[in-house]
Design a protein around this motif. Structure first.
Motif, short mmCIF file in Angstrom:
data_model
loop_
_atom_site.label_atom_id
_atom_site.label_comp_id
_atom_site.label_asym_id
_atom_site.label_seq_id
_atom_site.Cartn_x
_atom_site.Cartn_y
_atom_site.Cartn_z
N ALA A 33 0.88 -1.16 0.00
CA ALA A 33 0.00 0.00 0.00
C ALA A 33 0.92 1.21 0.00
N ILE A 34 0.77 2.08 -0.99
CA ILE A 34 1.64 3.25 -1.09
C ILE A 34 0.81 4.51 -0.87
N SER A 35 1.32 5.40 -0.10
CA SER A 35 0.47 6.46 0.43
C SER A 35 1.18 7.80 0.54
N TRP A 36 0.37 8.81 0.72
CA TRP A 36 0.83 10.14 1.07
C TRP A 36 0.26 10.51 2.44
N PHE A 37 1.12 11.01 3.29
CA PHE A 37 0.74 11.56 4.58
C PHE A 37 1.14 13.03 4.58
N ARG A 38 0.61 13.77 5.55
CA ARG A 38 1.07 15.13 5.74
C ARG A 38 1.04 15.49 7.22
N GLN A 39 1.89 16.43 7.56
CA GLN A 39 1.93 16.92 8.93
C GLN A 39 2.06 18.43 8.91
N ALA A 40 1.04 19.10 9.40
CA ALA A 40 1.04 20.55 9.49
C ALA A 40 1.68 20.97 10.81
N PRO A 41 2.18 22.19 10.88
CA PRO A 41 2.80 22.67 12.12
C PRO A 41 1.85 22.55 13.30
N GLY A 42 2.31 21.91 14.36
CA GLY A 42 1.52 21.78 15.57
C GLY A 42 0.41 20.76 15.51
N LYS A 43 0.35 19.99 14.43
CA LYS A 43 -0.72 19.00 14.30
C LYS A 43 -0.14 17.60 14.12
N GLU A 44 -0.97 16.61 14.34
CA GLU A 44 -0.54 15.23 14.14
C GLU A 44 -0.49 14.90 12.66
N ARG A 45 0.36 13.94 12.36
CA ARG A 45 0.44 13.45 10.99
C ARG A 45 -0.87 12.77 10.60
N GLU A 46 -1.31 12.99 9.37
CA GLU A 46 -2.56 12.38 8.91
C GLU A 46 -2.37 11.74 7.54
N GLY A 47 -3.10 10.67 7.32
CA GLY A 47 -3.09 10.03 6.02
C GLY A 47 -3.88 10.85 5.03
N VAL A 48 -3.33 11.07 3.85
CA VAL A 48 -3.98 11.86 2.81
C VAL A 48 -4.58 10.96 1.73
N SER A 49 -3.78 10.03 1.25
CA SER A 49 -4.25 9.13 0.20
C SER A 49 -3.47 7.83 0.27
N CYS A 50 -4.04 6.82 -0.35
CA CYS A 50 -3.39 5.51 -0.35
C CYS A 50 -3.84 4.75 -1.59
N ILE A 51 -2.88 4.09 -2.24
CA ILE A 51 -3.20 3.23 -3.37
C ILE A 51 -2.93 1.78 -2.97
#
Length: 127
Positions: A33-51
């Motif tokens: 499963a290949i994915s994109w995550f993101r982490q904004a300043p002061g926030k937890e990392r979150e999953g954005v998309s997954c193939i």
């Protein structure tokens, strides 16, 4: 050795578009499963998309659905994230990740399950 290298981040105005790329080595996309995550300043990392490596189905977080599109070129072992209609709240460091034996729904809903990570690329959306 597994390597994931992101590129394509930068500064963009709200409403604009960016395309991120992730060049992978040491893994075969069909097995992961290949994915994109993101982490904004002061926030937890979150999953954005997954193939899904099983059938190629793409899954998205509700916050980016209908604006972001993830795709992969398995021959080039490269993952892409086309981001349209960008908002200031999309500002974050975006990470490419790969995991084996995990369903993509777990990845985007729960935000875990990845085994390998890239170092990230910064996306900055100005208002």
């Amino acid at each position: 050795e597994v390597q994931l290298v992101e590129s394509g981040g930068g500064l963009v105005q709200a409403g604009g578009s960016l395309r991120l790329s992730c060049a992978a080595s040491g893994i075969t996309f069909d097995d992961y499963a290949i994915s994109w995550f993101r982490q904004a300043p002061g926030k937890e990392r979150e999953g954005v998309s997954c193939i899904s490596g099983t059938d190629g189905t793409a899954y998205y977080a509700d916050s980016v659905k209908d604006r972001f599109t993830s795709s992969s070129d398995n021959a080039k072992n490269t993952l892409y994230l086309q981001m349209n209609s960008l908002k200031p709240e999309d500002t974050a460091v975006y990470y490419c990740a790969a995991g084996i034996g995990v369903h993509c729904l777990v990845v985007v809903k729960m935000g875990y399950g990845m085994d390998y990570w890239g170092k990230g690329t910064l996306v900055n959306v100005s208002s």
